[in-house]
Design an enzyme around this catalytic site. Structure first.
Site, PDB file in Angstrom:
ATOM      1  N   ALA A   8       0.813  -1.216   0.000  1.00 55.14           N
ATOM      2  CA  ALA A   8       0.000   0.000   0.000  1.00 55.14           C
ATOM      3  C   ALA A   8       0.846   1.265   0.000  1.00 55.14           C
ATOM      4  O   ALA A   8       0.312   2.353  -0.230  1.00 55.14           O
ATOM      5  CB  ALA A   8      -0.935  -0.011   1.206  1.00 55.14           C
ATOM      6  N   SER A   9       2.160   1.145   0.241  1.00 58.58           N
ATOM      7  CA  SER A   9       3.020   2.331   0.214  1.00 58.58           C
ATOM      8  C   SER A   9       4.170   2.224  -0.771  1.00 58.58           C
ATOM      9  O   SER A   9       4.772   3.242  -1.119  1.00 58.58           O
ATOM     10  CB  SER A   9       3.575   2.617   1.618  1.00 58.58           C
ATOM     11  OG  SER A   9       4.282   1.499   2.115  1.00 58.58           O
ATOM     12  N   SER A  10       4.489   1.021  -1.233  1.00 65.88           N
ATOM     13  CA  SER A  10       5.572   0.865  -2.202  1.00 65.88           C
ATOM     14  C   SER A  10       5.400  -0.440  -2.959  1.00 65.88           C
ATOM     15  O   SER A  10       4.650  -1.327  -2.544  1.00 65.88           O
ATOM     16  CB  SER A  10       6.942   0.888  -1.505  1.00 65.88           C
ATOM     17  OG  SER A  10       7.104  -0.245  -0.677  1.00 65.88           O
ATOM     18  N   HIS A 231      -2.851 -12.387  -2.860  1.00 67.06           N
ATOM     19  CA  HIS A 231      -2.960 -11.496  -1.707  1.00 67.06           C
ATOM     20  C   HIS A 231      -1.616 -11.490  -1.004  1.00 67.06           C
ATOM     21  O   HIS A 231      -1.075 -12.551  -0.681  1.00 67.06           O
ATOM     22  CB  HIS A 231      -4.061 -11.946  -0.754  1.00 67.06           C
ATOM     23  CG  HIS A 231      -4.322 -10.956   0.335  1.00 67.06           C
ATOM     24  ND1 HIS A 231      -4.465 -11.308   1.653  1.00 67.06           N
ATOM     25  CD2 HIS A 231      -4.420  -9.605   0.303  1.00 67.06           C
ATOM     26  CE1 HIS A 231      -4.666 -10.226   2.384  1.00 67.06           C
ATOM     27  NE2 HIS A 231      -4.630  -9.179   1.582  1.00 67.06           N
ATOM     28  N   ASP A 232      -1.055 -10.307  -0.751  1.00 64.11           N
ATOM     29  CA  ASP A 232       0.312 -10.231  -0.231  1.00 64.11           C
ATOM     30  C   ASP A 232       0.473 -10.965   1.089  1.00 64.11           C
ATOM     31  O   ASP A 232       1.522 -11.568   1.346  1.00 64.11           O
ATOM     32  CB  ASP A 232       0.802  -8.784  -0.140  1.00 64.11           C
ATOM     33  CG  ASP A 232      -0.140  -7.851   0.610  1.00 64.11           C
ATOM     34  OD1 ASP A 232      -1.131  -8.322   1.207  1.00 64.11           O
ATOM     35  OD2 ASP A 232       0.109  -6.630   0.579  1.00 64.11           O
ATOM     36  N   THR A 233      -0.560 -10.962   1.927  1.00 60.96           N
ATOM     37  CA  THR A 233      -0.442 -11.687   3.192  1.00 60.96           C
ATOM     38  C   THR A 233      -0.454 -13.192   2.968  1.00 60.96           C
ATOM     39  O   THR A 233       0.254 -13.931   3.660  1.00 60.96           O
ATOM     40  CB  THR A 233      -1.562 -11.290   4.165  1.00 60.96           C
ATOM     41  OG1 THR A 233      -1.595  -9.868   4.281  1.00 60.96           O
ATOM     42  CG2 THR A 233      -1.336 -11.891   5.536  1.00 60.96           C
ATOM     43  N   THR A 254       2.520  -2.026   6.606  1.00 60.05           N
ATOM     44  CA  THR A 254       1.477  -1.004   6.680  1.00 60.05           C
ATOM     45  C   THR A 254       0.307  -1.527   7.508  1.00 60.05           C
ATOM     46  O   THR A 254      -0.269  -0.812   8.330  1.00 60.05           O
ATOM     47  CB  THR A 254       1.013  -0.613   5.272  1.00 60.05           C
ATOM     48  OG1 THR A 254       2.134  -0.128   4.536  1.00 60.05           O
ATOM     49  CG2 THR A 254      -0.052   0.462   5.325  1.00 60.05           C
ATOM     50  N   ASN A 291      -6.904  -8.470  11.151  1.00 61.93           N
ATOM     51  CA  ASN A 291      -6.238  -7.293  10.606  1.00 61.93           C
ATOM     52  C   ASN A 291      -6.057  -6.253  11.707  1.00 61.93           C
ATOM     53  O   ASN A 291      -7.001  -5.927  12.430  1.00 61.93           O
ATOM     54  CB  ASN A 291      -7.077  -6.680   9.483  1.00 61.93           C
ATOM     55  CG  ASN A 291      -7.044  -7.495   8.217  1.00 61.93           C
ATOM     56  OD1 ASN A 291      -6.221  -7.278   7.347  1.00 61.93           O
ATOM     57  ND2 ASN A 291      -7.953  -8.463   8.109  1.00 61.93           N
ATOM     58  N   GLY A 397       8.260  -6.186   6.441  1.00 64.11           N
ATOM     59  CA  GLY A 397       9.112  -5.032   6.704  1.00 64.11           C
ATOM     60  C   GLY A 397       9.225  -4.664   8.162  1.00 64.11           C
ATOM     61  O   GLY A 397      10.255  -4.138   8.608  1.00 64.11           O
TER      62      GLY A 397
END
Length: 485
Positions: A8-10, A231-233, A254, A291, A397
């Site tokens: 969501a940020s990069s 889905h990234d997760t 994020t 979440n 991250g």
């Protein structure tokens, strides 16, 4: 193999090389780019063209270097989507889940359909930006757009389509929408009807691992594009080196997503009242998780305060008194406020905590509050599973924030391992390797990841003041009763 991992940020384009004889896996970052919400005509949207351009530039760079690619896969955040017309052209820009159009929509859906009915059908956590509520908002607020729509694609499915020309709906990301029936694995016709959209916009989601089509490079390569766990997760969990059946994971970025793997979904009333989600995972597993707002609060605060030296801020925060000020990070007021620092200060003031005025005080408030929420969720998960969590694996991250992770270990009373940092990328690669037949299954792949990307470990510290701080936090974080109706 190329993993394109969009957060969501990069976003990043990563090249992975696997040597099966030595079971050695290496990663190389080809390019990294920012991904930010833009305001267009009063809506918060993603610049999907810029994302696509950055992806193509990364792929073209590898092609120009003469690197032969075995496959490509894309993963991203969930719930957001792109609309296509009958000619396959995009209709407008994809609206971000942080846009305000869904305000009040979820509450009306719960009143009309019943929280219990929605949860039993989907097993998905109630979040105000779920695709179900985004589509209901669209059909209520912009009904004129619907007549031109032929298909709806989630973000990675759309980008796969742009590379291959082939439509695909991948299961792990589709499961985040709160539109998928947890029993059938297909779109729920009653929920689609409530959202105001027709079933012909969709096809039945496919499990991760199938080849969608091919990307044709300028130098003549025809590279298979694989529907990874998009889905990234789901990708991050695939790469999480879970040491035993009682371990849990925390995908930290994020968003923070804490949960465990299960062969069956948990959709009983206790899970519903705890607002637990059952998202799709690899190999037919479910990601039973929650979440948590995560480092979004810190990202927004540091942007507003124009702070670039994050390690220094963390060091300063560590010197502040513990739990001086607390908030509930999952309060909807923090989804996308006009000013995050002011919103945190207002929340502290309203709950009669000292107002954090300095950057270090704000950061410490965020870290302490996240650690407390991690404890609450860990307890909920242990209760639902009927046995304690043995170990917590932090991936993503947020692995690099050792101070926050130590607070997490202390609050949860758990031994914690940290790594890998690029978990979503590695999970993306894992789906490709399994699809290519190079790796047998997820268990085998997790051993490869653990052997190639060393973990760091933390043990919990005792804190004599913790009980009082915990009572203060609990008063902030009671779940609304309407979730159980």
């Amino acid at each position: 193999m190329v993993a394109i991992d969009l957060g969501a940020s990069s976003g990043r384009v990563m090249l992975a090389s696997y040597y099966p004889g030595q079971q050695q896996l290496t990663l190389r970052e080809v390019c990294r780019f920012t991904n930010q919400i833009k305001s267009i005509d009063g809506s918060d949207v993603w610049d999907i063209d810029a994302i696509e351009q950055s992806i193509r530039e990364g792929l073209s760079q590898l092609d120009s270097e003469g690197i032969a690619l075995d496959s490509i896969g894309i993963d991203s955040w969930g719930v957001d989507f792109v609309l296509l017309d009958k000619q396959g052209k995009r209709i407008g820009q994809p609206v971000s889940y942080r846009d305000s159009r869904t305000q009040g929509v979820m509450a009306r859906a719960q009143q009309t359909l019943g929280s219990n009915a929605i949860y039993r059908r989907t097993g998905i956590q109630f979040l105000p930006f779920n695709t179900l509520y985004q589509l209901r908002a669209l059909s209520e607020q912009q009904p004129h757009l619907l007549a031109d729509v032929a298909h709806l694609l989630l973000i990675p499915d759309y980008l796969h389509y742009r590379l291959t020309g082939q439509l695909n709906w991948e299961y792990t990301n589709a499961s985040t929408t709160q539109l998928l029936n947890i029993e059938t694995g297909d779109w729920d016709s009653d929920l689609l009807a409530y959202a105001g959209v027709p079933a012909h916009w969709f096809a039945k989601p496919g499990k991760p691992g199938n080849t969608i089509g091919y990307w044709h490079s300028a130098n003549g390569q025809q590279v298979p594009v694989v529907a990874v766990a998009t889905h990234d997760t789901a990708s991050a969990v695939l790469a999480a080196p879970l040491i035993d059946a009682d371990a849990a994971y925390l995908s930290s970025g994020t968003w923070s997503l804490m949960g465990f793997e299960s062969g069956t979904p948990l959709t009983h009333q206790q899970a519903q009242c705890s607002n637990i989600t059952n998202e799709g995972g690899a190999e037919g597993r479910y990601r039973v998780l929650k979440n948590i707002m995560g480092l979004w609060l810190l990202q927004r605060a540091t942007d507003e305060l124009q702070i670039d030296d994050l390690p220094q801020l963390i060091e300063q925060a560590a010197r502040q008194p513990a739990c001086r000020s607390l908030i509930n990070p999952n309060d909807s007021r923090f989804i996308n406020p006009p000013n995050m620092c002011r919103e945190i200060q207002n929340a502290c003031r309203e709950h009669q905590f000292p107002v954090p005025n300095t950057a270090a005080q704000l950061a410490r408030c965020i870290f302490d509050s996240l650690a407390m929420l991690y404890r609450q969720v860990a307890q909920e998960l242990a209760t639902l599973r009927g046995r304690p969590i043995s170990h917590l694996h932090i991936v993503g991250g947020g692995c690099q924030n050792q101070f926050l992770n130590q607070l997490c270990a202390d609050a949860c009373g758990l031994n914690v391992s940290m790594g890998p940092v690029e978990a979503s990328t590695l999970g993306n690669i894992g789906s490709q390797l399994i699809s290519l037949g190079e790796v047998a299954d997820v268990t085998h792949y997790r051993r490869i990841v653990a052997n190639n990307f060393p973990l760091h470990h933390l043990s919990p510290h005792d804190n004599s003041d913790f009980a009082a701080h915990w009572l203060q936090f609990q008063s902030l974080s009671q779940l609304p009763k309407e979730l159980c109706i």
